[in-house]
Design an enzyme around this catalytic site. Structure first.
Site, short mmCIF file in Angstrom:
data_model
loop_
_atom_site.label_atom_id
_atom_site.label_comp_id
_atom_site.label_asym_id
_atom_site.label_seq_id
_atom_site.Cartn_x
_atom_site.Cartn_y
_atom_site.Cartn_z
CD GLU A 35 -3.50 -6.71 1.00
OE1 GLU A 35 -3.39 -7.20 2.14
OE2 GLU A 35 -4.40 -5.90 0.66
NE ARG A 261 2.64 -11.52 11.76
CZ ARG A 261 2.02 -11.33 10.59
NH1 ARG A 261 1.16 -12.20 10.16
NH2 ARG A 261 2.29 -10.27 9.85
CE LYS A 271 2.11 -5.97 4.15
NZ LYS A 271 1.72 -6.67 2.93
P1 ATP Z 1 1.70 -7.08 7.63
O1 ATP Z 1 0.90 -7.35 8.86
O2 ATP Z 1 3.07 -6.61 7.90
O3 ATP Z 1 0.97 -6.23 6.65
P2 ATP Z 1 0.86 -9.35 6.16
O4 ATP Z 1 0.79 -10.70 6.75
O5 ATP Z 1 -0.41 -8.62 5.97
O6 ATP Z 1 1.90 -8.51 6.97
P3 ATP Z 1 1.25 -10.15 3.44
O7 ATP Z 1 1.68 -9.32 2.31
O8 ATP Z 1 -0.16 -10.59 3.47
O9 ATP Z 1 1.60 -9.37 4.79
O10 ATP Z 1 2.23 -11.38 3.66
C1 ATP Z 1 2.77 -12.18 2.66
C2 ATP Z 1 3.27 -13.44 3.31
O11 ATP Z 1 4.27 -13.15 4.26
C3 ATP Z 1 2.15 -14.15 4.05
O12 ATP Z 1 2.24 -15.53 3.76
C4 ATP Z 1 2.44 -13.86 5.49
O13 ATP Z 1 1.98 -14.88 6.31
C5 ATP Z 1 3.96 -13.73 5.50
N1 ATP Z 1 4.38 -12.87 6.60
C6 ATP Z 1 4.04 -11.60 6.85
N2 ATP Z 1 4.58 -11.14 7.99
C7 ATP Z 1 5.32 -12.16 8.49
C8 ATP Z 1 6.13 -12.32 9.66
N3 ATP Z 1 6.29 -11.34 10.55
N4 ATP Z 1 6.73 -13.52 9.83
C9 ATP Z 1 6.58 -14.51 8.94
N5 ATP Z 1 5.84 -14.42 7.83
C10 ATP Z 1 5.20 -13.27 7.60
MG MG Z 2 -2.00 -8.21 5.01
#
Ligand code: ATP
Ligand code: MG
Length: 561
Positions: A35, A261, A271
């Site tokens: 995202e 994760r 983030k």
């Molecule tokens: P954050 O909580 O940091 O905002 P998010 O999951 O909302 O992370 P996205 O931009 O939606 O971030 O993530 C893009 C991809 O990266 C998704 O498939 C998500 O599952 C993966 N991802 C995000 N954080 C991790 C992590 N700590 N370990 C493994 N994969 C991750």
């Molecule tokens: Mg997210």
């Protein structure tokens, strides 16, 4: 690229192997779906290495898709930095980057299809009312009074929503599934909501936006994704993923597979939290070298290879765990130990004057760029009468454990001669300002002729030619292993996470370029910081310290002697 033997094996690859063997799929097609509401962090790197790595190893393809359904939080700046980071990590997506917003027309049509099938309805309940009707994990929810509105009316209401006739929060489209499902996400989830917001890709075309769960599965299917890999928090949502695809006219049905994760100790990964650190001025920006963002790690001197290797070493499982920072550090150390040229720097300088060396003389000595890799070549380092050495490398008196320079004793200067310390000069406060020495001219590249042993080796730079430099030495950003779990996150910040030192580097480093890594002998691995260019001076970031081998060797030597 990894050769076949070193390919990782994990439960996801086993599923893929089976799908290929059974003929369920003939190719593999994955995607990385960030995202664009922030910059990428090392957790995303895990997902990138997994998705792109699988595509690479199976001769498949991997899409980069921006999951951009929430125009309020997203920005084009993030889109660009994400592309840059993925490429820097060494991956290339298939074709153009995709956007969920590319599919807004189709998504809207599928929503209409669900309404026509009696599987979606427009709900005018307030958010508060919806929350109350949803029930809890222990209690089933209650049907909304709008649940049985006729298809015709729902079509009209959704058309009105789309035309902007309802204010935000006044109407929402919900899937009609099961208000008593044990999975909360199946209790008639909202799939479209009203948002009068400008979107970075679609401008002002829409005032209704699809929700993540509705968008993601359809985007995957439209792109022909075979395996949709996501993190464990989407485990329950898999029901909704499958429900949507089962109930619309679409042929492709990707398989969602969840993995755990990455959590890294002593740092934060979300983030949202990183944004707070930046906004509150606790770090200098998203690319602060103490932040576990891809931009921060790059600026810190991490190489893409080391991050990919880290992701391979931690593996992919369904178990939640906390990875030790030392795992990440070991990967960059292994890389740089092999590949970083050596150089000399003095971070806490004290002056050495070699009294038997001619005052107007300098000489150029050869120094290997790598102790075990002659193919990395040599460089010239200037030797002169006045030198800088590390303050802690000298003592007026010391026992045998101290294998450095001691008054009336000898030490070897790395890549140069053996010197003996004769006397010191101190300032009014008793601090040593100069160490007067003499050198043995017959010890360049060889042991003293008379067979006396000189065990210690220290680094140095010529005071004549060395360049001023700033060293930024980093430590963990937080003092606790799992800061995200703390109530008051800021109180656990490590006040010593950045220590600035001023000293000198050998003259060759005046030409150091961004992205080049060095081992400063006996000090650690360093790289030029981006501020160096902006400020027109030499500023080096510590990437990682050397393994504790110096301390160990000294200890060993102490017990042996
Ligand atoms: P954050 O909580 O940091 O905002 P998010 O999951 O909302 O992370 P996205 O931009 O939606 O971030 O993530 C893009 C991809 O990266 C998704 O498939 C998500 O599952 C993966 N991802 C995000 N954080 C991790 C992590 N700590 N370990 C493994 N994969 C991750
Ligand atoms: Mg997210």
């Amino acid at each position: 690229m990894a050769d076949t033997d070193s390919r990782p094996s994990n439960f996801i690859r086993q599923i893929i192997d089976k799908d290929l063997a059974s003929g369920k799929h003939s190719t593999v097609h994955t995607r990385f779906p960030p995202e664009p509401n922030g910059f990428l962090h090392i957790g995303h790197a895990k997902s990138i290495v997994l998705n792109f790595g699988i595509a690479e190893d199976y001769n498949g393809t991997c899409n980069l898709r921006f999951d951009d359904t929430n125009p309020l939080k997203e920005k084009v700046d993030y889109v660009n930095s994400i592309k840059q980071d993925v490429e820097w990590l060494g991956y290339q997506w298939e074709g153009e980057p995709r956007y969920s917003s590319n599919y807004f027309d189709q998504l809207h049509a599928y929503a209409v299809e669900l309404i026509e099938k009696g599987l979606a309805y427009v709900d005018f309940s307030s958010q508060e009312e919806m929350r109350e009707m949803r029930g809890t994990l222990k209690e089933p929810g209650k049907n909304s009074p709008y649940r049985d509105t006729s298809v015709e009316e729902n079509l009209k209401h959704f058309a009105d929503m789309t035309a902007g006739k309802y204010e935000e929060g006044k109407a929402a489209l919900r899937a009609k599934i099961d208000m008593s499902s044990p999975f909360m996400c199946m209790r008639d989830p909202v799939i479209y909501r009203v948002r009068f917001a400008h979107h970075h890709q679609t401008g002002d075309k829409w005032c209704v936006y699809p929700m993540y769960d509705f968008t993601h599965c359809i985007s995957d299917a439209l792109e022909g994704i075979t395996h949709s890999l996501c993190t464990l928090e989407f485990q329950d949502n898999r029901r909704l993923y499958d429900w949507v695809l089962d109930n619309i006219s679409i042929d492709c049905h990707p398989q969602q597979i969840e993995f755990s994760r990455l959590n890294l100790q002593y740092t934060v990964m979300s983030k949202r939290i990183i944004n707070t650190l930046v906004e509150e001025g606790k770090v200098t920006g998203w690319d602060d070298p103490r932040v576990a963002s891809v931009a921060g790690l790059r600026r810190r001197g991490y190489t893409p290879e080391s991050i990919r290797e880290f992701c391979r070493r931690i593996g992919v499982t369904k178990m939640d765990n906390q990875v030790e920072m030392s795992m990440l550090e070991a990967c960059i150390r292994d890389d740089l130990n092999e590949n970083a040229p050596r150089a000399m720097a003095v971070m806490d300088p004290v002056k050495v004057v070699i009294e038997n060396y001619p005052e107007d003389q300098t000489e150029s000595l050869n120094a290997p760029n790598h102790p075990n890799k002659p193919e990395m070549g040599e460089r010239d380092v200037t030797f002169s009468r006045e030198l800088w050495i590390e303050r802690e490398d000298f003592r007026e008196s010391a026992n045998k454990k101290f294998k450095r320079l001691v008054l009336d004793k000898e030490v070897r200067l790395r890549n140069a001669y053996v010197i003996r310390a004769d006397r010191v000069e101190k300032d009014a406060d008793g601090n040593i300002t100069t160490i007067y020495c003499h050198y043995d001219a017959d010890t360049l590249g060889k042991d003293p002729a008379d067979g006396r042993k000189v065990k210690g080796v220290i680094h140095w730079v010529s005071a004549e030619t060395a360049k001023d430099a700033e060293f930024r030495v980093y430590d963990r950003l937080f003092q606790v292993p799992n800061p995200a779990a703390e109530e008051d996150l800021f109180s656990t910040l490590n006040p010593e996470s950045l220590v600035i030192k001023k000293g000198f580097v050998e003259a060759n480093l005046a030409n150091a370029k961004l992205g080049e890594n060095f081992q400063f002998e006996r000090l650690g691995y360093y790289c030029l910081d981006t501020d160096a260019e902006k400020e027109g001076r030499l500023i080096f970031n510590q990437t990682v310290g050397l393994r504790d081998s110096w301390a160990k060797i000294e200890q060993q030597q102490a017990t042996e002697s």
